[in-house]
Design an enzyme around this catalytic site. Structure first.
Site, PDB file in Angstrom:
ATOM      1  N   GLY A  14       0.835  -1.196   0.000  1.00  0.00           N
ATOM      2  CA  GLY A  14       0.000   0.000   0.000  1.00  0.00           C
ATOM      3  C   GLY A  14       0.869   1.245   0.000  1.00  0.00           C
ATOM      4  N   SER A  15       0.297   2.321   0.496  1.00  0.00           N
ATOM      5  CA  SER A  15       0.992   3.604   0.451  1.00  0.00           C
ATOM      6  C   SER A  15       2.143   3.656   1.468  1.00  0.00           C
ATOM      7  CB  SER A  15      -0.003   4.717   0.773  1.00  0.00           C
ATOM      8  OG  SER A  15      -0.570   4.472   2.044  1.00  0.00           O
TER       9      SER A  15
ATOM     10  N   GLY B 270       2.804   2.199   5.382  1.00  0.00           N
ATOM     11  CA  GLY B 270       4.036   1.523   5.816  1.00  0.00           C
ATOM     12  C   GLY B 270       4.695   2.219   6.999  1.00  0.00           C
TER      13      GLY B 270
ATOM     14  N   GLU C 102       5.747  -3.300   0.902  1.00  0.00           N
ATOM     15  CA  GLU C 102       5.710  -3.032  -0.550  1.00  0.00           C
ATOM     16  C   GLU C 102       4.920  -1.739  -0.717  1.00  0.00           C
ATOM     17  OE1 GLU C 102       7.124  -4.895  -2.916  1.00  0.00           O
ATOM     18  OE2 GLU C 102       7.694  -6.667  -1.758  1.00  0.00           O
TER      19      GLU C 102
ATOM     20  N   CYS D 143       1.862   0.669  -8.821  1.00  0.00           N
ATOM     21  CA  CYS D 143       2.980   1.152  -7.994  1.00  0.00           C
ATOM     22  C   CYS D 143       4.197   1.394  -8.886  1.00  0.00           C
ATOM     23  CB  CYS D 143       3.300   0.145  -6.900  1.00  0.00           C
ATOM     24  SG  CYS D 143       3.512  -1.516  -7.528  1.00  0.00           S
TER      25      CYS D 143
END
Ligand code: NAD
Length: 510
Positions: free
Chosen positions: A242-243, A247, A264, A298
């Protein structure tokens, strides 16, 4: 099924697919979490969510399942994943279509996402016979040293909306052959494809026969449910996609309890077009990398550095491609660019474009497109010419905006290339071997993915996938990414009659 021909709503088509795949209707009609299709803006489900207590219970169940699953031989575990691959092949059209309905992907990308799931299953089946450890020379006579790889435990999977099912499969296929159980918290924006994937795995489990109950759990809910997974002491690894904002929260929480993290996160990916580049090839790769998936990968190409000597040959052609690219309903047309996920994505795009203009950017495209769905957010991809990196160029805006900048010095452009916080994907277009090798060298691209003469997006499953810096440092999918899903034991066996100590230490007790 063809909704244009049958003229049924997107919601009805989603329901028909879910029914065909065997998903319990109550799960997506009798809940309190609405789900919308970005294609029309229509509501397509009312999802039953899990409470924090239910989530914890499911994690406990998954832990119990792991304790049995870890004792099943790895090649037999591979058989379950082989069956999952078979079920995915059978469901490819339906699941691919559901991905298009729920994430707005064009038809071929919806199908491509399911193909990626099939590919990782094939990879994992082979891997189930190759979970190798090393044997290592020891300094002591009559001793043997080796590594054994053991299952790890419950693997938590948190996924983003833009690859609603592939990311789960990257983690699930590896975790299952590694002897782990899985608990998945999908994006709250794409819960239906998660229900469908779980139903497909359930079929594989039924055919497999004697897998422990509770091996795969699904947690439908928002970020608070993700937090339960992150904080639970019986989850030794969380793979979170995700964003970077997500994270930043998840990473420290996992570190606090010494759990493993595969992070990720966001990317701000760049390409460099050098004087010797094949411009026809570069044009096609740039178009797919920057406009494909409506800029919502991404690995989307977001920054492009073009050498001054070829700028006037390439950029006008690129602008033409931007003006003529087809934007439309991915279910009823062959358009190449589908909708943004929601209004917030549209607003974020407009804000970044306005900021770019305030930094001197000159914009082609970016405006909303009327495709006949008042509640869908369709846009013309934007190409923004800038004299140098400034303002929003340093951020990931999750929408199709490509910032194009001229360069004239190779060393300086490498510095500019690496001057952003994220470090996911990168590419160079050149026929000059010194430039391409330099780009791949230690002082070249600082990204987890560095390509030559192909774009930044569209990775294959065979390589390890992930990025550096604020992309989080995680690796999943191919190569040796499986090691993160297992624990390594170093074993030293003494088959002599003496007890020599390492490093020549003596400790004689008599
Ligand atoms: P997001 O961060 O809003 O949400 C991702 C997931 O994290 C969702 O399931 C959400 O519920 C969960 N979540 C959010 N905050 C959490 C928290 N504090 N604790 C636990 N769970 C939490 O991202 P998104 O908008 O769905 O996806 C787009 C972003 O994902 C982009 O930044 C994109 O670059 C990134 N992405 C990265 C990769 C990669 O492999 N590097 C792949 C796909 C998407």
């Amino acid at each position: 099924m063809n909704i244009a021909a049958k003229n049924i709503s997107v919601a009805a088509e989603a329901a028909a697919i879910l029914e065909k795949l065997g998903v319990d209707k109550a799960l997506y009609t009798q809940g309190d979490m609405p789900s919308y299709s970005p294609v029309t803006g229509e509501k397509i489900g009312n999802l039953k969510t899990v409470s924090a207590a239910e989530a914890a219970e499911r994690i406990e169940k998954a832990d119990a399942a792991y304790r049995a699953w870890r004792l099943v031989p790895a090649p037999k575990r591979g058989e379950l994943v082989r069956l999952l691959g078979e079920e995915l092949r059978a469901a490819k059209d339906d699941l691919g279509r559901l991905v298009s309905i729920e994430a707005g992907k064009i038809r071929s990308e919806g199908l491509g996402e399911v193909q990626e799931m099939i590919d990782i299953c094939d990879f994992a089946v082979g891997l189930s016979r190759q979970l190798y450890g090393l044997t290592i020379a020891t300094e002591r006579p009559g001793h043997r040293m080796m590594e054994t790889w053991h299952p790890l435990g419950v693997v938590g999977i948190i996924s983003a909306f833009n690859f609603p099912v592939a990311v789960w499969s990257w983690n699930a296929a590896l975790a299952l052959i590694c002897g782990d159980s899985i608990v998945w918290k999908p994006s709250e924006k794409t819960p239906l494809t998660a229900l469908a994937s779980q139903a497909i795995l359930d079929r594989a489990l039924a055919r497999f026969g004697d897998a422990p109950e509770g091996l795969s759990q699904l947690l439908i809910g928002d970020r608070a449910i993700g937090e339960v997974l992150v904080d639970h002491p019986k989850v030794p690894l969380v793979s979170a996609t995700g964003s970077t904002r997500m994270g930043r929260d998840v990473g420290p929480r996992l570190a606090k309890r010494f759990a493993r993290a595969i992070l990720e996160l966001g990317g701000n990916n760049a390409g460099i077009v050098c004087p010797s580049a094949d411009l026809d090839m570069a044009l096609r790769a740039i178009a797919f990398g920057a406009m494909g998936t409506a800029g919502q990968r991404c690995t989307t190409l977001r920054r492009l550095f073009v050498h001054k000597s070829v700028y006037d040959q390439l950029v006008p052609r690129l602008k033409k491609a931007y003006q003529s690219v087809s934007v439309g309903d991915p279910l009823q047309s062959s358009a190449l660019v589908g909708p943004l996920i929601d209004k917030a994505a549209f607003d974020g795009m407009q804000k970044a474009i306005a900021e770019a203009k305030s930094h001197g950017g000159s914009v082609t495209g970016g405006e909303r497109v009327d495709v006949g769905h008042a509640d869908g957010f369709y846009v013309k991809p934007a190409l923004v010419e800038m004299s140098k990196q400034a303002g929003p160029v340093f951020e990931e805006t999750f929408a199709p905006i490509l910032y194009v900048m001229p360069y004239d010095d190779f060393d300086a452009v490498l510095e500019d290339h690496n001057a952003v916080a994220a470090g996911l994907s990168s590419s160079i277009f050149t026929r000059d071997m010194q430039e391409s090798e330099r780009f791949l060298a230690a002082d070249g691209s600082d990204c987890g993915i560095a390509n030559v003469n192909i774009g930044t997006s569209g990775a294959e499953i065979g390589g390890a996938f992930g990025g550096e810096k604020e992309t989080g440092g995680g690796r999943e999918s191919g190569s040796d990414a499986w090691r993160a899903y297992m624990r390594r034991a170093t074993n030293t066996v003494n088959y002599s009659k003496a007890l020599p100590l390492a490093q020549g230490v003596s400790f004689d007790i008599e």
